[in-house]
Write a protein that holds these residues in place. Structure first.
Motif: not given
Length: 252
Positions: A10-16, A21-22, A29-30, A75-76
């Motif tokens: 679901x990270x692929x659909x994350x709005x955050x 920026x890049x 993060x990953x 807030x990640x």
């Protein structure tokens, strides 16, 4: 520490993630995820992150600093400070890692985040449930350490406080609602019962004392305490039997 963590699709659909920026920030993060301890913590020093996470990518420390700021503003991550050292935490770590077993990974060298040590930065709004879970893990670690120390003291043993097997048994009993005082009660009762018996004293070990028979040992110990605390009764004085009574009873 585990060799990795679960990265959900679901990270692929994350709005955050989309707002970063890049791809460098998304990769940070990953890839950081795989390095987190069992409470979702890691070092927040950009130099350390660059060396340990982006080892062969040739990124600059300034880039890492910029991406950490972005992650915190969304807030990640949460950044916090303990004894002058800055660390980071993933606030949704336990939600994203449903099968995490801190008792199987051993104690982390990274101190935990708490409401008192969070750095006051824009965008940081930590999940209180997450912080409560971390606090529970800290209390479990303290109880496990105290239980092993008490057992070693009473039984003259030398069990290691970081033994995964011992921690697993103790944590299972903690999750059933048992307290430190109850652990101590069982230890004292079993040492008193088995300590002087060469054969039984071999069972004064965590896997026996804190295994599935723990509650039985606890109930036995409580009965002994209750009996010791009950007021002593004067022996009943019975009238002396006459010779006739003794003859009728066949005693003479």
């Amino acid at each position: 520490m585990a060799t990795g963590r679960l990265l959900q699709k679901r990270i692929s659909n994350s709005k955050k993630m989309a707002r970063l920026s890049c791809d460098g920030a998304r990769l940070l993060y990953s890839w950081l995820l795989a390095h987190l301890d069992s409470n979702g913590n890691f070092y927040a020093d950009p130099v350390m992150i660059n060396n340990l996470v982006f080892t062969r990518l040739g990124k600059s420390v300034k880039e890492i600093e910029k991406w950490l700021d972005e992650l915190e503003n969304l807030n990640c991550i949460i950044r916090y400070e303990v004894d002058g050292e800055v660390y980071l935490n993933y606030p949704d770590f336990f939600e994203k890692q449903p099968n995490i077993r801190p008792d199987r990974e051993g104690k982390s060298d990274i101190p935990n985040v708490s409401p008192d040590n969070i750095l006051k930065r824009s965008g940081s709004n930590p999940d209180l449930l997450h912080l409560n879970r971390i606090e529970e893990n800290r209390k479990e670690e303290n109880i496990c350490s105290s239980v092993i120390s008490f057992l070693n003291e009473k039984a003259g043993s030398d069990f290691k406080q970081k033994s995964k097997g011992s921690i697993r048994h103790i944590t299972a009993r903690i999750n059933e609602g048992h307290t430190l005082d109850e652990f101590k009660l069982v230890i004292e009762d079993r040492v008193k019962e088995w300590g002087d018996n060469p054969k039984m004293s071999e069972y004064l070990r965590p896997e026996t004392l804190f295994g599935t028979k723990f509650d039985g040992y606890l109930q036995k110990a409580k009965r002994v305490i209750k009996q010791e605390q009950s007021p002593s009764r004067e022996p009943e004085v019975k009238p002396m039997k006459t010779i006739e009574d003794l003859e009728r009873s066949g005693l003479i």
